[in-house]
Design a protein around this motif. Structure first.
Motif, PDB file in Angstrom:
ATOM      1  N   ILE A 172       0.794  -1.186   0.041  1.00 37.12           N
ATOM      2  CA  ILE A 172       0.124   0.149   0.030  1.00 37.12           C
ATOM      3  C   ILE A 172       0.937   1.166  -0.015  1.00 37.12           C
ATOM      4  O   ILE A 172       1.603   1.495   0.908  1.00 37.12           O
ATOM      5  N   GLY A 173       0.853   1.744  -0.911  1.00 36.44           N
ATOM      6  CA  GLY A 173       1.825   3.081  -1.220  1.00 36.44           C
ATOM      7  C   GLY A 173       1.554   4.363  -0.522  1.00 36.44           C
ATOM      8  O   GLY A 173       0.750   4.367   0.450  1.00 36.44           O
ATOM      9  N   ASP A 174       2.492   5.080  -0.207  1.00 33.23           N
ATOM     10  CA  ASP A 174       2.646   6.323   0.539  1.00 33.23           C
ATOM     11  C   ASP A 174       1.589   7.105   0.259  1.00 33.23           C
ATOM     12  O   ASP A 174       0.851   7.222  -0.711  1.00 33.23           O
ATOM     13  N   HIS A 175       0.974   7.669   1.446  1.00 31.13           N
ATOM     14  CA  HIS A 175      -0.245   8.584   1.270  1.00 31.13           C
ATOM     15  C   HIS A 175      -1.664   7.974   1.016  1.00 31.13           C
ATOM     16  O   HIS A 175      -2.339   8.594   0.561  1.00 31.13           O
ATOM     17  N   ALA A 176      -1.537   6.677   0.844  1.00 34.67           N
ATOM     18  CA  ALA A 176      -2.961   6.046   0.390  1.00 34.67           C
ATOM     19  C   ALA A 176      -3.941   6.005   1.173  1.00 34.67           C
ATOM     20  O   ALA A 176      -3.392   5.976   2.610  1.00 34.67           O
ATOM     21  N   LYS A 177      -5.086   5.908   1.016  1.00 34.55           N
ATOM     22  CA  LYS A 177      -6.125   5.718   1.763  1.00 34.55           C
ATOM     23  C   LYS A 177      -7.149   4.738   1.530  1.00 34.55           C
ATOM     24  O   LYS A 177      -7.379   4.285   0.396  1.00 34.55           O
ATOM     25  N   THR A 187      -6.902   6.178  -3.282  1.00 37.46           N
ATOM     26  CA  THR A 187      -8.065   5.739  -2.220  1.00 37.46           C
ATOM     27  C   THR A 187      -8.716   4.459  -2.886  1.00 37.46           C
ATOM     28  O   THR A 187      -9.225   4.447  -3.933  1.00 37.46           O
ATOM     29  N   PHE A 188      -8.634   3.359  -2.174  1.00 38.76           N
ATOM     30  CA  PHE A 188      -9.309   2.358  -2.291  1.00 38.76           C
ATOM     31  C   PHE A 188     -10.658   2.180  -1.604  1.00 38.76           C
ATOM     32  O   PHE A 188     -10.449   2.270  -0.150  1.00 38.76           O
ATOM     33  N   ILE A 189     -11.874   1.796  -1.896  1.00 39.01           N
ATOM     34  CA  ILE A 189     -12.891   1.684  -1.103  1.00 39.01           C
ATOM     35  C   ILE A 189     -13.742   0.445  -1.711  1.00 39.01           C
ATOM     36  O   ILE A 189     -13.471  -0.070  -2.820  1.00 39.01           O
TER      37      ILE A 189
END
Length: 184
Positions: free
Chosen positions: A141-146, A162-164
């Motif tokens: 999970i890359g830097d600054h990801a949400k 952003t993954f939802i």
């Protein structure tokens, strides 16, 4: 030991800055379960690195009992981790967490049971994972990801994204509906 104290102070300052409910370092140190879990983890991780696996797991089980946060002694955690409302958080053995990440309650950083070496997620720096999310397998999970609340993540997540949502789908449902005449 001095490194641990500096890291603890950094974590206290980060929590004070990021949590609007926090009023003082003393309050955070005494009342916030994630700080206790991280202190226990530092001891457990030290024991784990010195191949004292039973003592490491014993110490981590005490932490889980006290805080409701389960961190395997083998997990590598950067500084500034904030586990907000930590109950139900599970962090697996080969998990790597970068600096200044934020994880909410009910998050699982777990394995899929298929890998035998690196089998848990790697989080970059300043990653946020919402309540109830499940990040599974040897993914990055890359830097600054949400990651959104209750999301199920089983693939790599690029930085600043952003993954939802849920990844799981039961393909049999449509088949059964067709068999019953509900779907044409």
């Amino acid at each position: 030991m001095l490194k641990w104290i500096k890291e603890l102070n950094y974590n206290l300052n980060r929590t004070l800055a990021d949590d609007p409910a926090a009023h003082s370092k003393v309050e955070i140190l005494l009342l916030y379960p994630h700080i206790k879990a991280l202190i226990f983890h530092r001891v457990s991780h030290f024991l784990y690195q010195h191949h004292l696996f039973f003592l490491a797991r014993f110490n981590s089980n005490i932490a889980r009992f006290i805080t409701g946060i389960e961190i395997h002694p083998g997990a590598q955690i950067g500084r500034g981790l904030l586990i907000d409302h930590g109950i139900g958080v599970v962090i697996g053995e080969t998990t790597i967490i970068g600096d200044d990440c934020k994880i909410y309650h009910g998050v699982t950083l777990g394995g899929t049971g298929k890998q035998h070496a690196k089998r848990h997620p790697t989080l970059g720096n300043q990653v946020m994972i919402g309540a109830g999310a499940k990040c599974l397998g040897n993914i990055t999970i890359g830097d600054h990801a949400k990651i959104g609340a209750n999301a199920v993540v089983i693939t790599d997540v690029p930085e600043y994204s952003t993954f939802i949502g849920l990844a799981a789908k039961d393909k049999r449902i449509k088949h059964h509906c067709i068999m019953e005449g509900f779907v044409k």
